[in-house]
Enzyme design. Structure first.
Site, PDB file in Angstrom:
ATOM      1  N   TYR A  18       0.556  -0.670  -0.045  1.00  0.00           N
ATOM      2  CA  TYR A  18      -0.202  -0.244   0.268  1.00  0.00           C
ATOM      3  C   TYR A  18       0.927   1.412   0.356  1.00  0.00           C
ATOM      4  O   TYR A  18       0.523   2.672   1.006  1.00  0.00           O
ATOM      5  CB  TYR A  18      -0.805   0.128   0.879  1.00  0.00           C
ATOM      6  N   TYR A 146     -14.357  -5.223   2.747  1.00  0.00           N
ATOM      7  CA  TYR A 146     -13.781  -5.960   2.030  1.00  0.00           C
ATOM      8  C   TYR A 146     -12.855  -7.006   2.714  1.00  0.00           C
ATOM      9  O   TYR A 146     -13.538  -7.893   3.462  1.00  0.00           O
ATOM     10  CB  TYR A 146     -12.430  -4.457   2.972  1.00  0.00           C
ATOM     11  N   ASP A 240     -16.647 -13.607   6.716  1.00  0.00           N
ATOM     12  CA  ASP A 240     -15.364 -13.649   7.068  1.00  0.00           C
ATOM     13  C   ASP A 240     -15.039 -12.440   8.157  1.00  0.00           C
ATOM     14  O   ASP A 240     -15.587 -11.450   8.749  1.00  0.00           O
ATOM     15  CB  ASP A 240     -15.113 -12.653   5.728  1.00  0.00           C
ATOM     16  N   LYS A 269      -5.571 -13.453  10.644  1.00  0.00           N
ATOM     17  CA  LYS A 269      -5.091 -11.995  11.783  1.00  0.00           C
ATOM     18  C   LYS A 269      -4.965 -12.152  13.324  1.00  0.00           C
ATOM     19  O   LYS A 269      -3.995 -13.358  13.196  1.00  0.00           O
ATOM     20  CB  LYS A 269      -6.380 -10.748  12.014  1.00  0.00           C
TER      21      LYS A 269
HETATM   22  C1  LIG Z   1     -12.510  -9.072   6.956  1.00  0.00           C
HETATM   23  C2  LIG Z   1     -11.061  -9.370   5.990  1.00  0.00           C
HETATM   24  N1  LIG Z   1     -10.979  -9.919   5.526  1.00  0.00           N
HETATM   25  C3  LIG Z   1      -9.596 -10.558   4.804  1.00  0.00           C
HETATM   26  C4  LIG Z   1      -8.560 -10.155   5.023  1.00  0.00           C
HETATM   27  C5  LIG Z   1      -7.294 -10.157   3.708  1.00  0.00           C
HETATM   28  O1  LIG Z   1      -6.296 -10.526   5.239  1.00  0.00           O
HETATM   29  P1  LIG Z   1      -4.656 -10.978   4.190  1.00  0.00           P
HETATM   30  O2  LIG Z   1      -4.509  -9.502   4.567  1.00  0.00           O
HETATM   31  O3  LIG Z   1      -4.663 -11.706   5.776  1.00  0.00           O
HETATM   32  O4  LIG Z   1      -4.673 -11.409   3.348  1.00  0.00           O
HETATM   33  C6  LIG Z   1      -8.625  -8.628   5.968  1.00  0.00           C
HETATM   34  C7  LIG Z   1      -7.392  -8.017   6.319  1.00  0.00           C
HETATM   35  O5  LIG Z   1      -7.379  -7.182   6.176  1.00  0.00           O
HETATM   36  C8  LIG Z   1      -9.847  -8.892   6.486  1.00  0.00           C
HETATM   37  O6  LIG Z   1      -9.502  -7.373   6.917  1.00  0.00           O
END
Ligand SMILES: Cc1ncc(COP(=O)(O)O)c(C=O)c1O
Length: 419
Positions: A18, A146, A240, A269
């Site tokens: 980024y 996202y 998610d 995470k």
């Molecule tokens: C809700 C959500 N899903 C997917 C992702 C993507 O995860 P990664 O960065 O480990 O690929 C993120 C990352 O911020 C997220 O917040």
């Protein structure tokens, strides 16, 4: 190698996430971490308000996770999960299955959140294919959402949030619609589903908090509505919980607080307490059963090389031990109250649009932020690491942060906004 040397010698060869590499401020060289602090190479200490993109829920260098990983490293760092399994992966799968609500109890491991989302999408489409339905290949996702930066995950993220327009034509087209938060948006989604519902493989949503799309909150009723609507049109529901999972919103999983059980859930995470990369896509029995067959063609053909890495699984098991042994959710509740109290002075200021707190997430949304880089540097000058994005300044601290350290974070926000 001294700091000056490794920094200068390496900076011309790394491509950072980024970042406009030409104009960005030089990244801060970090020497080590300790508890809730990031120690810079020049000796300065920053109190961490972000927990390294929401991962380090127990703070850094927790001795229990460290010794579990050290033990595992001595025994076996990694073996592939093709034809082999190991204790850490099986134990973690069993423990996640026991923790997750309902019958979501089949765990597929990968190594990043985006990949976990890709796998969830593949699982959902193949669920229908395996049942002989070839039409259900589309996803419904939500504005403000996202789900990652890989191609499939981008295609179900809010196109307004990133540079997704650049990739139009490459991205598969899905339906990114308003969350059904009120009568009008519910009616709109209902109308859409009555026309296109039979083409939908699944709906995908970050339950309760949409994170990277702006730290937006919605209520449990919205999640419940999605469950009802998905059921009505026959689609699967994917939660998610890569950001919201493991206590961040106040309950172990956000869906638990809403009392709604999805068909597939994605985790990453904080799964390893912020130590090693690991992700999981967890399916309900209904989903798994569609793959259970004598026909090899009905298997899920996916297998990341480092899936179920033993070090990462050992870290995740140790992290779950900490959730069992230490009062994490009570700590989140206390953080929540403290952030609510201490961010309140931001409310009512002309440049502030909204102040909101949910679990261990504190948000001050501004009308706009003109210079993100300058604002980020202001926080560093205050001795804190806070990384605003869009028009949002937010805190997602480690759950073990002390009241004094948290006050340093909130008062930096109040002070910087005041200026
Ligand atoms: C809700 C959500 N899903 C997917 C992702 C993507 O995860 P990664 O960065 O480990 O690929 C993120 C990352 O911020 C997220 O917040």
């Amino acid at each position: 190698m001294d700091q000056n040397h490794w920094y200068q010698a390496g900076l011309g060869h790394i491509w950072l996430p980024y970042a406009q590499m030409k104009t960005m401020r030089p990244p801060l060289p970090v020497a080590r971490t300790e508890g809730c602090r990031i120690v810079l190479a020049d000796g300065r200490e920053l109190i961490d308000g972000i927990a390294s993109w929401w991962t380090a829920c127990h703070g850094y260098n927790h001795p229990h996770i460290r010794s579990a990983v050290e033990r595992q490293l001595a025994a076996m760092p990694h073996v592939m999960l093709g034809g082999l399994v190991h204790e850490q992966a099986l134990t973690l799968a069993r423990r996640l299955a026991a923790l997750l609500p309902g019958d979501i109890d089949r765990v597929f491991f990968s190594e990043s959140g985006s990949v976990a989302v890709e796998i969830a999408m593949k699982m959902a489409v193949q669920y229908w294919l395996n049942r002989g339905e070839r039409k259900r290949t589309k996803f419904i996702a939500f504005k403000g959402g996202y789900h990652g930066d890989t191609i499939g995950a981008m295609a179900v993220s809010d196109p307004g949030q990133g540079f997704y327009d650049l990739f139009r034509g490459l991205l598969p087209e899905h339906f990114v619609v308003d969350l059904p938060v009120d009568d009008a948006t519910t009616a709109a989604l209902d109308a859409f589903l009555s026309q296109r519902g039979d083409t939908i493989a699944a709906m995908i949503v970050e339950p309760v908090v949409q994170g990277a799309g702006g730290m937006r909150f919605h209520d449990a009723a919205t999640i419940l509505r999605l469950r009802t609507m998905a059921d009505r049109c026959g689609a699967l529901l994917i939660f998610d919980e890569i950001f919201t999972g493991f206590g961040r919103t106040g309950t172990m999983f956000a869906c638990e607080g809403a009392g709604v059980v999805p068909d597939i859930i994605t985790l990453s995470k904080a799964l390893t307490g912020g130590t090693l990369p690991l992700a999981a896509t967890v399916a309900s029995r209904k989903v798994f059963e569609a793959f259970w067959s004598d026909d090899p063609m009905l298997a899920l053909m996916h297998g990341p090389t480092y899936a179920g890495n033993a070090l990462a699984c050992a870290a995740a098991n140790a992290s779950l031990d900490l959730f069992e042994r230490e009062p994490r959710l009570a700590q989140v509740a206390a953080l929540s109250m403290q952030m609510t109290r201490e961010l309140a002075p931001c409310r009512g200021r002309p440049e502030v649009k909204d102040v909101r707190v949910k679990g261990a997430i504190g948000v001050v949304e501004l009308e706009k932020i003109d210079n993100l880089d300058a604002l980020r540097a202001r926080f560093v000058a205050e001795g804190v690491f806070i990384r605003p994005f869009g028009n949002v300044i937010y805190l997602t601290p480690p759950f073990v942060i002390s009241p004094d350290e948290l006050t340093r974070l909130t008062s930096a926000i109040v002070k910087v906004i005041g200026q």
